[in-house]
Design a protein around this motif. Sequence first.
Motif, PDB file in Angstrom:
ATOM      1  N   ILE A 214       2.684  -6.000 -34.791  1.00 58.18           N
ATOM      2  CA  ILE A 214       4.014  -6.426 -33.920  1.00 58.18           C
ATOM      3  C   ILE A 214       3.644  -7.827 -33.576  1.00 58.18           C
ATOM      4  CG2 ILE A 214       5.516  -5.869 -32.270  1.00 58.18           C
ATOM      5  CD1 ILE A 214       4.463  -2.861 -32.481  1.00 58.18           C
ATOM      6  N   ASP A 215       4.566  -8.454 -33.639  1.00 61.92           N
ATOM      7  CA  ASP A 215       4.629 -10.019 -32.832  1.00 61.92           C
ATOM      8  C   ASP A 215       5.008  -9.480 -31.471  1.00 61.92           C
ATOM      9  OD1 ASP A 215       4.954 -12.207 -31.432  1.00 61.92           O
ATOM     10  OD2 ASP A 215       5.724 -13.270 -33.157  1.00 61.92           O
ATOM     11  N   THR A 216       4.415  -9.244 -30.625  1.00 59.72           N
ATOM     12  CA  THR A 216       4.598  -8.478 -29.329  1.00 59.72           C
ATOM     13  C   THR A 216       5.727  -9.417 -28.409  1.00 59.72           C
ATOM     14  OG1 THR A 216       2.701  -7.016 -29.183  1.00 59.72           O
ATOM     15  CG2 THR A 216       3.982  -7.253 -27.233  1.00 59.72           C
ATOM     16  N   GLU A 217       5.292 -10.369 -28.374  1.00 58.54           N
ATOM     17  CA  GLU A 217       6.244 -11.267 -27.414  1.00 58.54           C
ATOM     18  C   GLU A 217       7.692 -11.690 -28.152  1.00 58.54           C
ATOM     19  OE1 GLU A 217       5.635 -12.049 -24.474  1.00 58.54           O
ATOM     20  OE2 GLU A 217       3.805 -10.966 -24.471  1.00 58.54           O
ATOM     21  N   ALA A 218       7.567 -11.866 -29.332  1.00 55.62           N
ATOM     22  CA  ALA A 218       8.989 -11.896 -29.945  1.00 55.62           C
ATOM     23  C   ALA A 218       9.716 -10.738 -29.996  1.00 55.62           C
ATOM     24  CB  ALA A 218       8.561 -12.405 -31.532  1.00 55.62           C
ATOM     25  N   TRP A 219       8.973  -9.532 -30.218  1.00 61.50           N
ATOM     26  CA  TRP A 219       9.824  -8.276 -30.149  1.00 61.50           C
ATOM     27  C   TRP A 219      10.321  -8.093 -28.630  1.00 61.50           C
ATOM     28  CZ3 TRP A 219       7.733  -2.945 -28.818  1.00 61.50           C
ATOM     29  CH2 TRP A 219       8.535  -1.860 -29.371  1.00 61.50           C
ATOM     30  N   ARG A 220       9.532  -8.191 -27.441  1.00 62.29           N
ATOM     31  CA  ARG A 220       9.963  -7.988 -26.383  1.00 62.29           C
ATOM     32  C   ARG A 220      10.929  -9.045 -25.795  1.00 62.29           C
ATOM     33  NH1 ARG A 220       4.047  -6.746 -23.716  1.00 62.29           N
ATOM     34  NH2 ARG A 220       4.222  -4.753 -24.312  1.00 62.29           N
ATOM     35  N   THR A 221      10.910 -10.230 -26.507  1.00 62.72           N
ATOM     36  CA  THR A 221      12.322 -11.304 -26.247  1.00 62.72           C
ATOM     37  C   THR A 221      13.628 -10.502 -26.730  1.00 62.72           C
ATOM     38  OG1 THR A 221      10.723 -13.138 -26.185  1.00 62.72           O
ATOM     39  CG2 THR A 221      12.975 -13.487 -26.736  1.00 62.72           C
TER      40      THR A 221
ATOM     41  N   LEU B 227      14.198  -7.413 -27.152  1.00 64.17           N
ATOM     42  CA  LEU B 227      14.617  -6.274 -26.449  1.00 64.17           C
ATOM     43  C   LEU B 227      15.338  -6.967 -25.115  1.00 64.17           C
ATOM     44  CD1 LEU B 227      11.483  -4.158 -26.553  1.00 64.17           C
ATOM     45  CD2 LEU B 227      13.285  -4.058 -28.106  1.00 64.17           C
ATOM     46  N   ARG B 228      14.753  -7.907 -24.611  1.00 60.77           N
ATOM     47  CA  ARG B 228      15.257  -8.365 -23.179  1.00 60.77           C
ATOM     48  C   ARG B 228      16.844  -8.965 -23.372  1.00 60.77           C
ATOM     49  NH1 ARG B 228       9.807 -10.128 -22.229  1.00 60.77           N
ATOM     50  NH2 ARG B 228      10.662 -12.284 -22.969  1.00 60.77           N
ATOM     51  N   ASN B 229      16.775  -9.653 -24.667  1.00 59.26           N
ATOM     52  CA  ASN B 229      18.096 -10.282 -24.935  1.00 59.26           C
ATOM     53  C   ASN B 229      19.252  -9.109 -25.379  1.00 59.26           C
ATOM     54  OD1 ASN B 229      16.972 -12.939 -24.509  1.00 59.26           O
ATOM     55  ND2 ASN B 229      16.597 -13.141 -26.819  1.00 59.26           N
ATOM     56  N   PHE B 230      18.614  -8.069 -25.919  1.00 61.44           N
ATOM     57  CA  PHE B 230      19.699  -6.969 -26.230  1.00 61.44           C
ATOM     58  C   PHE B 230      19.880  -6.539 -25.076  1.00 61.44           C
ATOM     59  CE2 PHE B 230      21.431  -3.053 -27.627  1.00 61.44           C
ATOM     60  CZ  PHE B 230      21.671  -3.249 -29.033  1.00 61.44           C
ATOM     61  N   ALA B 231      19.294  -6.410 -24.107  1.00 62.02           N
ATOM     62  CA  ALA B 231      19.671  -5.631 -22.696  1.00 62.02           C
ATOM     63  C   ALA B 231      20.477  -6.511 -21.799  1.00 62.02           C
ATOM     64  CB  ALA B 231      18.236  -5.355 -21.877  1.00 62.02           C
TER      65      ALA B 231
END
Length: 346
Positions: free
Chosen positions: A7-14, A16-20
């Motif tokens: 996982i590219d963790t930072e890209a994935w969390r970005t 998730l945050r954008n989706f929220a």
Amino acid sequence: MSLALIIDTEAWRTHLRNFAEEAPGLVPVAKGNGYGYGLERLAQETSLLAQHRQTVDTLAVGTQPEIAKVRAGGWEGDVVVLTPWSRHDGEQVLHDERVISTIARLDDLDAARQANPRARVVLELMTSMRRHGLTVDELPRVAERLGELQVEGWTIHLPMVAADRLGEARALAAGALATRRAPLWLSHLTAQEYDTLRAEVSVATRLRVGTKLWLGAPRTRRTTARVLDMHPVRRGERIGYWQRRMPTDGWVVVVSGGTANGIALEAPTSAATLRQRAITLATGSLEAAGFALSPYTVAGKKRFFVEPPHMQSSLVFLPGAGSVAIGDELPVQVRLTTVTVDEIRG
């Protein structure tokens, strides 16, 4: 010798945050194998989302046993259980003040009220899915049975594809709200459909999302297998458990990942177009002839299985001189909702 999810963790969390940010009332769904990430990991990520956006205050799970797993992952907020509660499930969950149970049958509504008159519940409506739910005709009897139950809302679980999904949601919402004004919990609406319905009703709305949230940014992850061994073979040579003849000279490449990981596990096809059906038919014909395409990419192409996967490894055939080595990592295309990886990096 692992099957790995990287996982590219930072890209994935970005993502998730954008989706929220774009889904007011978001309720993340963590169920089954945790969409490949594991339930504990999704619980951790939901906690981070809640810190970023405080409206993320509830996590949905599929079954009661999954509650303990998301708690072990650190989720301390409310949990809603999507599988409807039954009197055969026991009463303990109805007494947990941080758990919201789904009710989908009149008899179970009566049993839940008797077990705990103040239990927290959502009431599921029957949709064209025809899986669970109270029918519109039953709503007058629902109103008579609620008593002091804490009704957290009406839940509407819609099909993935429908001629007028928004129209169905509107009709069900109108019937439900005429019975009891409570929030609407919705699944499988597009962002536009959700925004439209949200603007039309005068109650709070919640949008439950699993796949599009956790698996909605494919470039943030990749799945790999490792070359465990490789052996030269000649045309006509028999190999494997089932001693199949090799079609030409080449290499048998032993790769990590097998039935224990869910490799080659397939679900019924959802093919809807003629092209999708043609691909399914062609693939099925190859398998009937003894040639099943594997999910492993070796030397730039997906290769055929030599035989059905073993428990923790698979044999694939590489024709020609060979261009991989023991220890190499290979791309493997898997459905993360049905696969259990050995390790997660990131």
